[in-house]
Design an enzyme around this catalytic site. Structure first.
Site, PDB file in Angstrom:
ATOM      1  CE  LYS A   1      33.015  44.268  35.244  1.00 12.68           C
ATOM      2  NZ  LYS A   1      33.392  43.920  35.915  1.00 12.68           N
TER       3      LYS A   1
ATOM      4  CE  LYS B   1      34.989  37.242  40.145  1.00 14.65           C
ATOM      5  NZ  LYS B   1      35.930  38.331  39.009  1.00 14.65           N
TER       6      LYS B   1
ATOM      7  CB  CYS C   1      31.318  41.909  38.525  1.00 12.93           C
ATOM      8  SG  CYS C   1      32.399  40.680  36.681  1.00 12.93           S
TER       9      CYS C   1
ATOM     10  CG  HIS D   1      30.697  42.890  32.775  1.00 17.95           C
ATOM     11  ND1 HIS D   1      31.065  42.293  34.219  1.00 17.95           N
ATOM     12  CD2 HIS D   1      30.784  42.123  31.910  1.00 17.95           C
ATOM     13  CE1 HIS D   1      31.478  41.292  33.020  1.00 17.95           C
ATOM     14  NE2 HIS D   1      30.929  40.690  32.039  1.00 17.95           N
TER      15      HIS D   1
ATOM     16  CG  HIS E   1      38.411  42.838  37.634  1.00 18.57           C
ATOM     17  ND1 HIS E   1      39.304  42.069  36.193  1.00 18.57           N
ATOM     18  CD2 HIS E   1      37.126  42.512  36.942  1.00 18.57           C
ATOM     19  CE1 HIS E   1      38.414  41.098  36.530  1.00 18.57           C
ATOM     20  NE2 HIS E   1      37.274  41.127  36.901  1.00 18.57           N
TER      21      HIS E   1
END
Length: 472
Positions: A141, A308, A85, A143, A229
Site C-alpha cells: 500500500k 480508528k 491511514c 496511499h 483492513h
C-alpha cells in the site's frame, strides 16, 4: 514513566517454522563487522494493539510475528501519528508531523488530485536510504497521492508493486466494485493484472526480492500489507468477493473472518523471515513490524478503548516490534513512548545516517532505548483530527483529550481505559496541556474548510502546494 525491562519470554507452543537458532538471533556480534544492515519495514493496515497474541490476543495465535518479539524488542507505548491511514503514512515516511504537508491534512486522502500527495522533492525514509547507497523497494500500500504527480518511484523507491489507494479487494485488487472498474495494482507506474489473494502476492514479491538480493549492496524493503483492513475476506473467501456490492463492506465480516485475515498476514511475515534465514541475511537485517493506526470494529484494542478515527488510545496505540540480531536483546520490552515519525531517525541511525537538515525530523531516535542503553524519558506528542473536532496531547503519563466541546484529562499509565476524568482535580495540568497544544498547533498548517475533502478549489490547491515546498 516506566523503565525498560529485559526478560526472556517463553515462546508460545508451535511458534512457527522459523528457527531462532538457525538465524543466529541474539548472538553477540552476529552481524558481520563493518557491514551495514538490511532493513525490512513491515506495516500492517489498521491492526489493533491487541491483535497479536504476543500483545494479548487469545482468540487466535500469530506465531510468526510473535517470533519477532521473541527475537527482539516489543514496544508497549508506541503510537500512530494519526487515527487514520494516509495521514499516519505521511508522518512515517517523512519523519515529521503530517500537518506540515497539505496532503497530510486529509484524513485520509480519498481520491486522485494534482496537489494532494507527498511532494516528490520532499526527503523520505526510502530516499534517504537510497542516498546512503541502499536499494529500495515497496511492496503493498502507498496511499500518499495518485499518478501522475505522486507515487513510490517518485519518492525514493527503486521498485514498487502494489496499490496506490486506501484499500483493495483481496481477490479482484480493485478499489471499487464493478466489472469495468480497473485494478488498483501497479508495477512501478504501469497497471498490471495478477491473480491471487493480495496478502499472498505481497509475500511472494518480498520473498523473491530477498532471494535475489545482491550480497554486496544492502536493501531497504518496505512491506506494507493492506491486511487486516476491510473488505472482510480471508484467503478462502473469494465467493464473498464476487457477491460484494461495496468494497467498504460495512454490513459483513466476523471475528472468525478477521482472524483468517490476520493469520494470512502472519504467515507471510513468517515467509519473509524464513527467506532471510535461508539466504544467510537474517543476522544482518533489522526488522520492524508495526501498524499505521489503531484497529477497526473487529480489532482487539484491549486494554484500551476507542478505535480508528478516534484519539482515544485504541485509535492511536499500535503494536511495534524491532529485531536486530547481535544488537537488540531477544525477548526484551521497551516502555519508551514512541510515535510513527520516530522510525525515520531511528532506522537512519542504524546505518549511521541522519535526516535531511533542511527538513528536520519531529521524531525521536529510539535506538538508545531499543538497545537498552538509555532509560525512557518523558516526551510530548500531539494529535488533531477534524472529525468531532478532536485534539490530544500525551505528555509524560498525562493525556489531554478534547472531543467536540468535551475536555478530559487522564493518567493513561494508571487509567489505560481512559475512564477517570481528572480535569477538575488537576486544573493546572489541564491548562498547561491545552496551552502547549495551542502553541504546537500554530506551527502546523491550519485545518481549513476544504480539509478532509478532495473537493478543493484550484487556487487553494496551488497555495497549499507552494507552501509545502518550502522547508520550515
Amino acid at each position: 514513566m516506566g523503565s525498560i525491562t529485559f526478560s526472556r519470554r517463553q515462546t508460545l507452543a508451535g511458534i512457527g517454522s522459523f528457527s531462532v537458532a538457525a538465524a543466529g538471533a541474539g548472538r553477540a556480534g552476529a552481524a558481520p563487522a563493518g557491514k551495514r544492515p538490511n532493513v525490512v519495514f513491515i506495516i500492517a493496515d489498521e491492526m489493533g494493539y491487541g491483535d497479536l497474541s504476543v500483545y494479548g490476543q487469545t482468540d487466535y495465535i500469530t506465531p510468526h510475528i510473535d517470533q519477532l518479539a521473541a527475537r527482539g524488542v516489543r514496544l508497549t507505548q508506541a503510537y500512530a501519528n494519526s487515527a487514520v491511514c494516509s495521514a499516519s503514512r505521511f508522518a512515517i515516511i517523512t519523519g515529521r508531523y503530517q500537518y506540515r504537508l497539505r496532503g497530510g491534512l486529509e484524513e485520509p486522502i480519498a481520491g486522485a488530485s494534482d496537489t494532494l500527495g507527498l511532494p516528490p522533492d520532499h526527503p523520505t525514509l526510502p530516499s534517504l536510504f537510497r542516498k546512503a547507497g541502499y536499494r529500495t523497494a515497496l511492496f503493498g500500500k502507498w496511499h500518499l497521492g495518485s499518478l501522475p504527480k505522486f507515487g513510490p518511484t517518485k519518492s525514493g523507491y527503486d521498485v514498487f508493486f502494489g496499490n496506490f489507494g486506501g484499500a483493495v479487494d483481496y481477490f479482484t485488487h480493485k478499489g471499487k466494485v464493478g466489472e469495468k472498474e480497473p485494478e488498483d495494482l501497479y508495477e512501478g507506474t504501469v497497471p498490471v493484472h495478477k491473480t491471487g489473494y493480495y496478502t499472498h502476492l505481497l509475500g511472494d514479491r518480498a520473498v523473491d526480492y530477498i532471494e535475489k538480493a545482491a550480497p554486496d549492496v544492502p536493501f531497504f524493503l518496505s512491506l506494507h500489507f493492506t491486511a487486516p483492513h476491510w473488505p472482510w475476506e480471508g484467503p478462502g473467501d473469494e465467493a464473498v468477493s464476487r457477491d460484494l456490492k461495496d468494497i467498504f463492506h460495512y454490513d459483513g465480516g466476523s471475528l472468525a473472518t478477521y482472524a483468517k485475515i490476520v493469520a494470512a498476514l502472519d504467515e507471510q511475515a513468517g515467509r519473509v523471515t524464513a527467506a532471510l534465514a535461508a539466504t544467510g541475511q537474517a543476522d544482518n537485517t533489522v526488522i520492524v513490524f508495526t501498524s499505521d493506526n489503531g484497529g477497526e470494529r473487529f480489532s482487539k484494542t484491549w486494554p484500551f478503548s476507542g478505535q480508528k478515527t478516534e484519539l482515544l488510545e485504541g485509535g492511536i496505540r499500535v503494536p511495534a516490534l524491532v529485531v536486530w540480531p547481535g544488537r537488540i536483546s531477544p525477548g526484551s520490552v521497551c516502555t519508551q513512548v514512541a510515535a510513527g515519525m520516530d522510525w525515520l531517525p531511528t532506522l537512519l541511525a542504524t546505518i549511521d545516517a541522519a535526516p535531511d537538515p533542511a527538513y528536520p525530523s519531529d521524531g525521536m531516535n529510539l535506538l538508545p532505548a531499543l538497545l537498552g542503553q538509555a532509560a525512557p524519558h518523558d516526551r510530548t506528542l500531539f494529535w488533531r483530527y477534524k472529525a468531532n473536532r478532536q485534539r490530544a496531547v500525551r505528555s509524560g503519563d498525562w493525556k489531554y483529550l478534547k472531543i467536540n466541546d468535551n475536555e478530559f484529562l487522564f493518567n493513561v499509565v494508571v487509567d489505560t481505559r481512559e475512564r477517570a476524568n481528572l480535569a477538575e482535580r488537576n486544573p493546572d495540568m489541564l491548562k498547561h496541556l491545552k496551552s502547549v497544544w495551542d502553541t504546537w498547533n500554530k506551527g502546523m498548517l491550519p485545518i481549513r474548510g476544504d480539509s478532509y475533502s478532495h473537493k478543493v478549489t484550484p487556487q487553494h490547491q496551488a497555495d497549499h502546494y507552494r507552501a509545502e515546498q518550502t522547508p520550515d
